[in-house]
Design an enzyme around this catalytic site. Structure first.
Site, PDB file in Angstrom:
ATOM      1  N   GLU A 116      38.753  -4.971  -4.319  1.00 35.85           N
ATOM      2  CA  GLU A 116      38.740  -5.494  -3.951  1.00 35.85           C
ATOM      3  C   GLU A 116      40.380  -6.051  -4.294  1.00 35.85           C
ATOM      4  OE1 GLU A 116      34.607  -7.913  -2.867  1.00 35.85           O
ATOM      5  OE2 GLU A 116      35.804  -9.320  -4.278  1.00 35.85           O
ATOM      6  N   CYS A 129      47.406  -9.208  -3.801  1.00 39.20           N
ATOM      7  CA  CYS A 129      46.829  -9.780  -5.261  1.00 39.20           C
ATOM      8  C   CYS A 129      45.632  -8.927  -5.433  1.00 39.20           C
ATOM      9  CB  CYS A 129      46.043 -10.939  -5.195  1.00 39.20           C
ATOM     10  SG  CYS A 129      44.587 -11.305  -6.580  1.00 39.20           S
ATOM     11  N   CYS A 136      35.296  -5.593 -15.476  1.00 41.22           N
ATOM     12  CA  CYS A 136      36.166  -6.223 -16.777  1.00 41.22           C
ATOM     13  C   CYS A 136      35.034  -5.880 -18.144  1.00 41.22           C
ATOM     14  CB  CYS A 136      37.234  -7.306 -16.534  1.00 41.22           C
ATOM     15  SG  CYS A 136      38.027  -7.863 -17.639  1.00 41.22           S
ATOM     16  N   CYS A 140      34.835 -12.499 -19.527  1.00 44.10           N
ATOM     17  CA  CYS A 140      35.410 -14.124 -20.026  1.00 44.10           C
ATOM     18  C   CYS A 140      33.864 -15.154 -18.702  1.00 44.10           C
ATOM     19  CB  CYS A 140      36.518 -14.076 -18.718  1.00 44.10           C
ATOM     20  SG  CYS A 140      38.353 -13.493 -19.076  1.00 44.10           S
ATOM     21  N   CYS A 143      34.156 -15.697 -14.779  1.00 44.41           N
ATOM     22  CA  CYS A 143      35.087 -14.689 -13.903  1.00 44.41           C
ATOM     23  C   CYS A 143      34.217 -13.886 -13.691  1.00 44.41           C
ATOM     24  CB  CYS A 143      35.975 -14.021 -14.610  1.00 44.41           C
ATOM     25  SG  CYS A 143      36.462 -13.079 -13.897  1.00 44.41           S
ATOM     26  N   GLY A 185      40.250  -7.049 -13.018  1.00 40.32           N
ATOM     27  CA  GLY A 185      40.332  -6.195 -14.516  1.00 40.32           C
ATOM     28  C   GLY A 185      41.309  -6.829 -15.053  1.00 40.32           C
ATOM     29  N   GLU A 186      41.788  -6.512 -16.402  1.00 44.30           N
ATOM     30  CA  GLU A 186      42.875  -6.333 -17.372  1.00 44.30           C
ATOM     31  C   GLU A 186      43.941  -5.548 -16.637  1.00 44.30           C
ATOM     32  OE1 GLU A 186      43.856  -9.343 -19.236  1.00 44.30           O
ATOM     33  OE2 GLU A 186      45.556  -7.323 -19.723  1.00 44.30           O
ATOM     34  N   SER A 217      49.504 -10.281 -14.838  1.00 46.34           N
ATOM     35  CA  SER A 217      48.389 -11.538 -15.423  1.00 46.34           C
ATOM     36  C   SER A 217      47.775 -10.766 -16.858  1.00 46.34           C
ATOM     37  CB  SER A 217      47.164 -12.435 -14.625  1.00 46.34           C
ATOM     38  OG  SER A 217      46.697 -13.608 -15.497  1.00 46.34           O
ATOM     39  N   SER A 239      47.200 -15.905 -18.553  1.00 46.82           N
ATOM     40  CA  SER A 239      45.625 -16.731 -18.934  1.00 46.82           C
ATOM     41  C   SER A 239      45.171 -17.256 -20.053  1.00 46.82           C
ATOM     42  CB  SER A 239      43.856 -15.455 -18.310  1.00 46.82           C
ATOM     43  OG  SER A 239      44.708 -14.883 -17.188  1.00 46.82           O
ATOM     44  N   LEU A 240      45.615 -18.812 -20.509  1.00 45.83           N
ATOM     45  CA  LEU A 240      45.211 -19.380 -21.623  1.00 45.83           C
ATOM     46  C   LEU A 240      44.160 -20.235 -21.398  1.00 45.83           C
ATOM     47  CD1 LEU A 240      46.975 -19.969 -24.059  1.00 45.83           C
ATOM     48  CD2 LEU A 240      47.706 -22.288 -22.942  1.00 45.83           C
ATOM     49  N   HIS A 241      43.449 -21.486 -20.050  1.00 47.57           N
ATOM     50  CA  HIS A 241      42.074 -21.635 -20.070  1.00 47.57           C
ATOM     51  C   HIS A 241      41.711 -23.121 -21.504  1.00 47.57           C
ATOM     52  CE1 HIS A 241      43.079 -18.758 -16.880  1.00 47.57           C
ATOM     53  NE2 HIS A 241      41.732 -18.313 -17.715  1.00 47.57           N
ATOM     54  N   ASN A 316      37.172 -22.112  -9.771  1.00 44.92           N
ATOM     55  CA  ASN A 316      36.462 -21.134  -8.521  1.00 44.92           C
ATOM     56  C   ASN A 316      34.760 -20.962  -8.252  1.00 44.92           C
ATOM     57  OD1 ASN A 316      38.483 -21.271  -6.146  1.00 44.92           O
ATOM     58  ND2 ASN A 316      39.180 -20.049  -7.854  1.00 44.92           N
ATOM     59  N   CYS A 359      40.772 -15.989  -7.280  1.00 46.00           N
ATOM     60  CA  CYS A 359      40.649 -15.984  -8.391  1.00 46.00           C
ATOM     61  C   CYS A 359      39.643 -16.173  -9.223  1.00 46.00           C
ATOM     62  CB  CYS A 359      41.135 -16.977  -9.477  1.00 46.00           C
ATOM     63  SG  CYS A 359      43.541 -16.744  -8.904  1.00 46.00           S
TER      64      CYS A 359
HETATM   65  N1  SAH Z   1      42.214  -9.641 -16.237  1.00 42.51           N
HETATM   66  C1  SAH Z   1      44.197 -10.812 -16.025  1.00 42.51           C
HETATM   67  C2  SAH Z   1      43.827 -10.621 -14.805  1.00 42.51           C
HETATM   68  C3  SAH Z   1      42.902 -10.488 -13.265  1.00 42.51           C
HETATM   69  S1  SAH Z   1      42.379 -12.459 -13.140  1.00 42.51           S
HETATM   70  C4  SAH Z   1      43.564 -11.853 -16.993  1.00 42.51           C
HETATM   71  O1  SAH Z   1      42.755 -12.339 -16.904  1.00 42.51           O
HETATM   72  O2  SAH Z   1      44.305 -12.809 -16.865  1.00 42.51           O
HETATM   73  C5  SAH Z   1      42.920 -13.848 -12.525  1.00 42.51           C
HETATM   74  C6  SAH Z   1      43.409 -15.131 -12.953  1.00 42.51           C
HETATM   75  O3  SAH Z   1      41.839 -15.214 -12.744  1.00 42.51           O
HETATM   76  C7  SAH Z   1      43.146 -14.980 -14.773  1.00 42.51           C
HETATM   77  O4  SAH Z   1      43.842 -16.321 -14.822  1.00 42.51           O
HETATM   78  C8  SAH Z   1      42.041 -15.163 -14.896  1.00 42.51           C
HETATM   79  O5  SAH Z   1      41.469 -16.353 -16.080  1.00 42.51           O
HETATM   80  C9  SAH Z   1      41.604 -16.303 -13.365  1.00 42.51           C
HETATM   81  N2  SAH Z   1      39.889 -15.976 -13.273  1.00 42.51           N
HETATM   82  C10 SAH Z   1      39.132 -15.773 -13.251  1.00 42.51           C
HETATM   83  N3  SAH Z   1      37.918 -16.452 -12.995  1.00 42.51           N
HETATM   84  C11 SAH Z   1      38.206 -17.098 -12.734  1.00 42.51           C
HETATM   85  C12 SAH Z   1      37.419 -18.610 -11.755  1.00 42.51           C
HETATM   86  N4  SAH Z   1      36.354 -19.053 -11.109  1.00 42.51           N
HETATM   87  N5  SAH Z   1      38.240 -20.039 -11.257  1.00 42.51           N
HETATM   88  C13 SAH Z   1      39.734 -19.795 -10.990  1.00 42.51           C
HETATM   89  N6  SAH Z   1      40.091 -19.148 -12.061  1.00 42.51           N
HETATM   90  C14 SAH Z   1      39.675 -17.558 -12.138  1.00 42.51           C
HETATM   91 FE1  SF4 Z   2      38.586  -9.577 -17.188  1.00 39.19          FE
HETATM   92 FE2  SF4 Z   2      39.868 -11.584 -16.686  1.00 39.19          FE
HETATM   93 FE3  SF4 Z   2      37.790 -11.728 -15.450  1.00 39.19          FE
HETATM   94 FE4  SF4 Z   2      39.223 -12.148 -18.344  1.00 39.19          FE
HETATM   95  S1  SF4 Z   2      39.172 -13.632 -16.147  1.00 39.19           S
HETATM   96  S2  SF4 Z   2      37.324 -11.382 -17.401  1.00 39.19           S
HETATM   97  S3  SF4 Z   2      40.018 -10.496 -18.018  1.00 39.19           S
HETATM   98  S4  SF4 Z   2      39.330  -9.882 -15.022  1.00 39.19           S
END
Ligand code: SAH
Ligand code: SF4
Length: 375
Positions: A116, A129, A136, A140, A143, A185-186, A217, A239-241, A316, A359
């Site tokens: 997508e 995007c 991936c 996480c 995600c 994906g990463e 990212s 992506s810190l979180h 989200n 996201c």
């Molecule tokens: N893999 C990379 C890029 C893709 S994810 C990364 O993790 O950075 C893009 C962004 O969306 C990242 O910051 C990720 O942590 C965030 N993300 C993933 N799942 C999410 C969710 N359910 N709600 C909000 N942000 C999310």
């Molecule tokens: Fe992969 Fe980024 Fe999702 Fe983590 S947040 S599972 S690194 S796509």
């Protein structure tokens, strides 16, 4: 050991794997190569290098995927190229449009994989995007893509074609102004392909996008950050979180491999990160998980000495994870506290949530319904 921990660790181990650079289509794809490598390939095939430039203008500036339609090439050459090369890497299977104008493209590869891309129209820009992998491996916990596991890396042509497929639906006077590698994906686990695609996006004669309009990212694959930034003055998002290793271990299992101290230490020492080229820290706010005012205060201490901006994104929600977004008041209070501590901070609006295009919601699981509704 907590449930699922062993599994996550196995997936993290895949970081060591060398990502295949190109997907194995039936024939090589002209969109798999930046200008230098395409010229080399043409010369090796006994063709003048400028023919590669002409082909790139057709592919990118004009969006033509049919070699026979490249009319400034001699007929014989067009026939020869058409026998050797492919141009199209993705077919659009569905386009879903959100109430806020965000469009999600459901795209299919030559071998039936589905991915997508999301086009987000804003007042003065159109941001695309894009995805770098099908699924991936980094798992996480919040995600949707991470829940799929890794199916495979995307090839260069499959990354670039997301741009071409999305641009096709824009009005003639409309353009894609920004690209964010924030889809499925990463990106740093598919670095060679990501870098070659950035060369194509920024090549003046093909798409000519300014590097500053491109953001990659990463969840924090530390050894790949410097090699990425060497491509030019693109933006880096990390992506810190979380503000403690305990919480980040749970949200981003990769943290066990590259904990906060290692990740932030590397960013602090990275001379390619400057005030003019700051890092964007992504921080997804999750109710009762990482949304306390203590977290907000700890952020500024953690990020001290790193030129940066913080982007807060309310979680989200999706069916595959239990996390919820905090209330609006909690998000606002968190943002205010981060701001008070002296960091630059934005609280991002969620775009495309109603079509699962926001996201972390991309999981390519809507194909059957979308197919019948849209195309
Ligand atoms: N893999 C990379 C890029 C893709 S994810 C990364 O993790 O950075 C893009 C962004 O969306 C990242 O910051 C990720 O942590 C965030 N993300 C993933 N799942 C999410 C969710 N359910 N709600 C909000 N942000 C999310
Ligand atoms: Fe992969 Fe980024 Fe999702 Fe983590 S947040 S599972 S690194 S796509």
């Amino acid at each position: 050991m907590r449930a699922g921990e062993g599994k996550s660790r196995d997936r993290v181990a895949e970081v060591d794997g060398i990502a295949p650079q190109f997907s194995a289509g039936k024939r090589p794809n002209l969109k798999s190569f930046g200008r230098d490598s395409l010229r080399e390939r043409f010369v090796a095939d006994g063709l003048p290098a400028y023919r590669a430039d002409q082909v790139m203008v057709w592919l990118y500036a004009r969006g033509v995927d049919d070699i026979h339609a490249m009319t400034n090439l001699p007929l014989e050459l067009r026939r020869g190229l058409a026998e050797t090369w492919e141009c199209r890497a993705l077919e659009t299977r569905a386009i879903q449009t959100s109430a806020d104008g965000t469009k999600k493209f459901v795209l299919e590869t030559w071998d039936g994989e589905v991915l997508e891309a999301v086009l987000i129209p804003e007042e003065r820009r159109n941001t695309l995007c894009i995805s770098t992998q099908v699924g991936c491996p980094l798992a996480c916990s919040f995600c949707a893509t991470g829940k799929m596991g890794l199916k495979r890396n995307l090839g260069v042509a499959e990354i670039v074609d997301q741009f071409i497929r999305a641009r096709e639906v824009l009005a003639d006077d409309d353009v894609i102004t920004n690209i964010v590698f924030m889809g499925m994906g990463e990106p740093l686990l598919n670095l060679a392909a990501v870098k070659e695609s950035i060369r194509i996006f920024t090549e003046p004669r093909s798409l000519g996008m300014a590097p500053r309009r491109i953001t990659v990212s990463t969840s924090g694959i530390v050894p790949q950050i410097r090699p990425l930034l060497e491509i030019g003055p693109i933006n880096l998002a990390v992506s810190l979180h979380a503000t403690t290793d305990d919480v980040r271990d749970e949200l981003v299992p990769l943290n066990k491999r590259f904990p906060l101290k290692v990740l932030l230490g590397a960013l602090r020492e990275e001379e390619l990160i400057t005030k003019k080229r700051p890092v964007f820290f992504e921080y997804t706010l999750m109710k009762n998980t990482n949304d306390s005012l203590d977290d907000a205060r700890r952020l500024s201490l953690l990020l001290e000495g790193i030129p940066c901006k913080v982007n807060l994104i309310p979680m989200n929600p999706h069916p595959d994870a239990d996390y919820e977004p905090p209330s609006r008041e909690v998000c606002d209070a968190f943002a205010a506290e981060v701001y008070r501590s002296g960091l630059r901070v934005t609280l991002r609006r969620n775009r495309g949530r109603d079509i699962d295009a926001a996201c972390g919601q991309l999981a390519a699981r809507h194909l059957p319904q979308a197919k019948s509704v849209i195309l």
